[in-house]
Design a protein around this motif. Structure first.
Motif, PDB file in Angstrom:
ATOM      1  N   VAL A   1      -2.986  33.769  -2.728  1.00 58.05           N
ATOM      2  CA  VAL A   1      -1.839  33.793  -1.807  1.00 58.05           C
ATOM      3  C   VAL A   1      -0.665  32.936  -2.312  1.00 58.05           C
ATOM      4  N   LEU A   2      -0.830  32.358  -3.501  1.00 57.76           N
ATOM      5  CA  LEU A   2       0.231  31.483  -4.008  1.00 57.76           C
ATOM      6  C   LEU A   2       1.289  32.268  -4.776  1.00 57.76           C
ATOM      7  N   PRO A   3       2.581  31.859  -4.646  1.00 59.02           N
ATOM      8  CA  PRO A   3       3.586  32.400  -5.564  1.00 59.02           C
ATOM      9  C   PRO A   3       3.358  31.803  -6.959  1.00 59.02           C
ATOM     10  N   ASP A   4       4.042  32.324  -7.992  1.00 65.44           N
ATOM     11  CA  ASP A   4       3.817  31.799  -9.349  1.00 65.44           C
ATOM     12  C   ASP A   4       4.196  30.324  -9.446  1.00 65.44           C
ATOM     13  N   THR A   5       5.247  29.964  -8.701  1.00 60.52           N
ATOM     14  CA  THR A   5       5.703  28.573  -8.712  1.00 60.52           C
ATOM     15  C   THR A   5       5.595  28.007  -7.306  1.00 60.52           C
ATOM     16  N   VAL A   6       5.033  26.821  -7.213  1.00 59.31           N
ATOM     17  CA  VAL A   6       4.766  26.239  -5.896  1.00 59.31           C
ATOM     18  C   VAL A   6       5.682  25.019  -5.702  1.00 59.31           C
ATOM     19  N   GLU A   7       6.357  24.995  -4.545  1.00 60.43           N
ATOM     20  CA  GLU A   7       7.268  23.881  -4.230  1.00 60.43           C
ATOM     21  C   GLU A   7       6.597  22.970  -3.208  1.00 60.43           C
TER      22      GLU A   7
ATOM     23  N   GLN B   1       2.546  27.766   3.226  1.00 61.38           N
ATOM     24  CA  GLN B   1       1.685  26.802   3.930  1.00 61.38           C
ATOM     25  C   GLN B   1       0.692  27.535   4.847  1.00 61.38           C
ATOM     26  N   GLU B   2       1.235  28.464   5.601  1.00 62.43           N
ATOM     27  CA  GLU B   2       0.442  29.253   6.551  1.00 62.43           C
ATOM     28  C   GLU B   2      -0.631  30.076   5.805  1.00 62.43           C
ATOM     29  N   ALA B   3      -0.214  30.709   4.701  1.00 55.70           N
ATOM     30  CA  ALA B   3      -1.137  31.560   3.939  1.00 55.70           C
ATOM     31  C   ALA B   3      -2.264  30.714   3.327  1.00 55.70           C
TER      32      ALA B   3
ATOM     33  N   ARG C   1      10.357  12.595  -2.656  1.00 51.31           N
ATOM     34  CA  ARG C   1      10.078  13.270  -3.936  1.00 51.31           C
ATOM     35  C   ARG C   1       9.877  14.749  -3.686  1.00 51.31           C
ATOM     36  N   HIS C   2      10.361  15.527  -4.611  1.00 49.78           N
ATOM     37  CA  HIS C   2      10.149  16.967  -4.546  1.00 49.78           C
ATOM     38  C   HIS C   2       9.436  17.370  -5.837  1.00 49.78           C
ATOM     39  N   VAL C   3       8.383  18.134  -5.721  1.00 48.10           N
ATOM     40  CA  VAL C   3       7.604  18.497  -6.911  1.00 48.10           C
ATOM     41  C   VAL C   3       7.496  20.017  -6.998  1.00 48.10           C
TER      42      VAL C   3
ATOM     43  N   SER D   1       0.874  -1.178   0.000  1.00 51.55           N
ATOM     44  CA  SER D   1       0.000   0.000   0.000  1.00 51.55           C
ATOM     45  C   SER D   1       0.902   1.217   0.000  1.00 51.55           C
ATOM     46  N   PHE D   2       0.570   2.209  -0.805  1.00 49.87           N
ATOM     47  CA  PHE D   2       1.404   3.411  -0.827  1.00 49.87           C
ATOM     48  C   PHE D   2       0.570   4.647  -1.145  1.00 49.87           C
ATOM     49  N   GLY D   3       1.083   5.772  -0.714  1.00 50.94           N
ATOM     50  CA  GLY D   3       0.391   7.036  -0.952  1.00 50.94           C
ATOM     51  C   GLY D   3       1.380   8.169  -0.775  1.00 50.94           C
ATOM     52  N   ALA D   4       1.047   9.319  -1.354  1.00 44.95           N
ATOM     53  CA  ALA D   4       1.996  10.430  -1.341  1.00 44.95           C
ATOM     54  C   ALA D   4       1.272  11.760  -1.214  1.00 44.95           C
ATOM     55  N   PRO D   5       0.848  12.115   0.007  1.00 39.30           N
ATOM     56  CA  PRO D   5       0.202  13.423   0.136  1.00 39.30           C
ATOM     57  C   PRO D   5       1.174  14.565  -0.182  1.00 39.30           C
ATOM     58  N   PHE D   6       0.652  15.603  -0.848  1.00 37.81           N
ATOM     59  CA  PHE D   6       1.478  16.768  -1.177  1.00 37.81           C
ATOM     60  C   PHE D   6       1.526  17.709   0.028  1.00 37.81           C
ATOM     61  N   ARG D   7       2.710  18.186   0.341  1.00 41.12           N
ATOM     62  CA  ARG D   7       2.842  19.175   1.421  1.00 41.12           C
ATOM     63  C   ARG D   7       3.661  20.355   0.915  1.00 41.12           C
ATOM     64  N   LEU D   8       3.121  21.551   1.086  1.00 43.21           N
ATOM     65  CA  LEU D   8       3.840  22.751   0.647  1.00 43.21           C
ATOM     66  C   LEU D   8       5.136  22.865   1.438  1.00 43.21           C
TER      67      LEU D   8
END
Ligand SMILES: C[S@@+](CC[C@H](N)C(=O)[O-])C[C@H]1O[C@@H](n2cnc3c(N)ncnc32)[C@H](O)[C@@H]1O
Length: 255
Positions: free
Chosen positions: A233-239, A145-147, A196-198, A132-139
């Protein structure tokens, strides 16, 4: 089954477009753990087939199952022709053929906990592997993240899925490894992480959010409002980090 569990079919194409696939390291990890040939696999909650492709393109005969016909229709566009599909919830799968591998990608938490492990064990050959595997995205950036949290808060406290068995986040063995360790049918339970970094545009980040169940079950007008507030509240590119947490276990030899 909850509306949230079956919320994905309405956005099947967006799901396919905005969700990332799974890397070859994951395939290699599962095969190395198996330590023997893996000719057949059954997939629970295959969705648009992102994990189906990982295994089917590398010689495994995959049976992809999902209760949502729209997700399976999208899957058919992207998987090898010899992939078998079955429209069924996990709870409705009847034991018959036994597989060398049974796996679920970002889907097991939607299944009924009642009888989950005996049911999976009944689908596996003795010594067969469950993954079983999963990969939640986290800013990555705490300020972003706060914004985003503040923009979302009036409508939605969190967009994540809480641990199905209540395992606290600081415990070494996370769900479903925690449940597998308690199950008599399985042994050799392992947890591993593929880092992983996206990076994506703000627009694609909103596209990604549009495939997450917590937003899908909001009324459409509220959903649009949340996305518009988050977009502001997002920058143009999101890490982001999108580390894949993998759980592996082996079905005991005896029945
Ligand atoms: C987040 S999607 C994951 C799809 C795919 N495995 C992936 O990794 O992209 C969750 C999938 O689980 C399916 N699902 C929901 N409830 C289920 C159940 N009771 N049994 C099997 N699949 C279920 C949904 O239809 C959906 O396709």
């Amino acid at each position: 089954m909850s509306g949230r569990a079956l919320s994905f079919g309405g956005v099947a194409e967006a799901y396919e477009r905005f969700r990332p696939g799974y890397p070859v390291e994951l395939f290699e990890m599962v095969i190395a753990y198996a330590g023997r040939p893996v000719p057949t696999a059954l997939e629970i909650g295959a969705g648009t087939g992102k994990a189906t492709r990982l295994f089917a393109q590398r010689g495994i005969a995959v049976t992809a199952t999902d209760p949502d016909g729209s997700m399976l229709a999208e899957l058919r566009k992207h998987v090898p022709v010899d992939v078998a599909t079955v429209r069924a919830a996990f709870e409705d799968l009847r034991p018959g053929e036994r597989y060398a591998l049974v796996y679920a990608a970002a889907a097991l938490h939607w299944t009924d906990p009642e009888g989950r492990w005996p049911r999976i064990a009944a689908l596996l050959e003795p010594g067969g592997v469950f993954a079983s595997f999963g990969a939640p995205f986290r800013l990555t950036d705490p300020a972003v993240q706060e914004a985003v949290h503040a923009a979302r808060a009036p409508f939605l406290e969190s967009d994540e899925i809480p641990s199905p068995d209540g395992t606290p986040p600081d415990h070494e063995m996370q769900w479903p490894g925690s449940e597998l360790q308690r199950s008599e049918s399985f042994t050799d339970v392992r947890q591993a992480v593929i880092e992983r970094h996206v990076t994506m545009s703000a627009r694609d980040y909103i596209g990604h959010l549009s495939t997450i169940s917590a937003y899908l079950v909001l009324p459409a007008s509220v959903r649009e409002q949340v996305f518009s507030r988050i977009r502001q509240v997002l920058p143009d590119t999101v890490e982001m980090t999108a580390d894949i947490t993998v759980h592996l276990a082996r079905r005991r030899q005896e029945d």
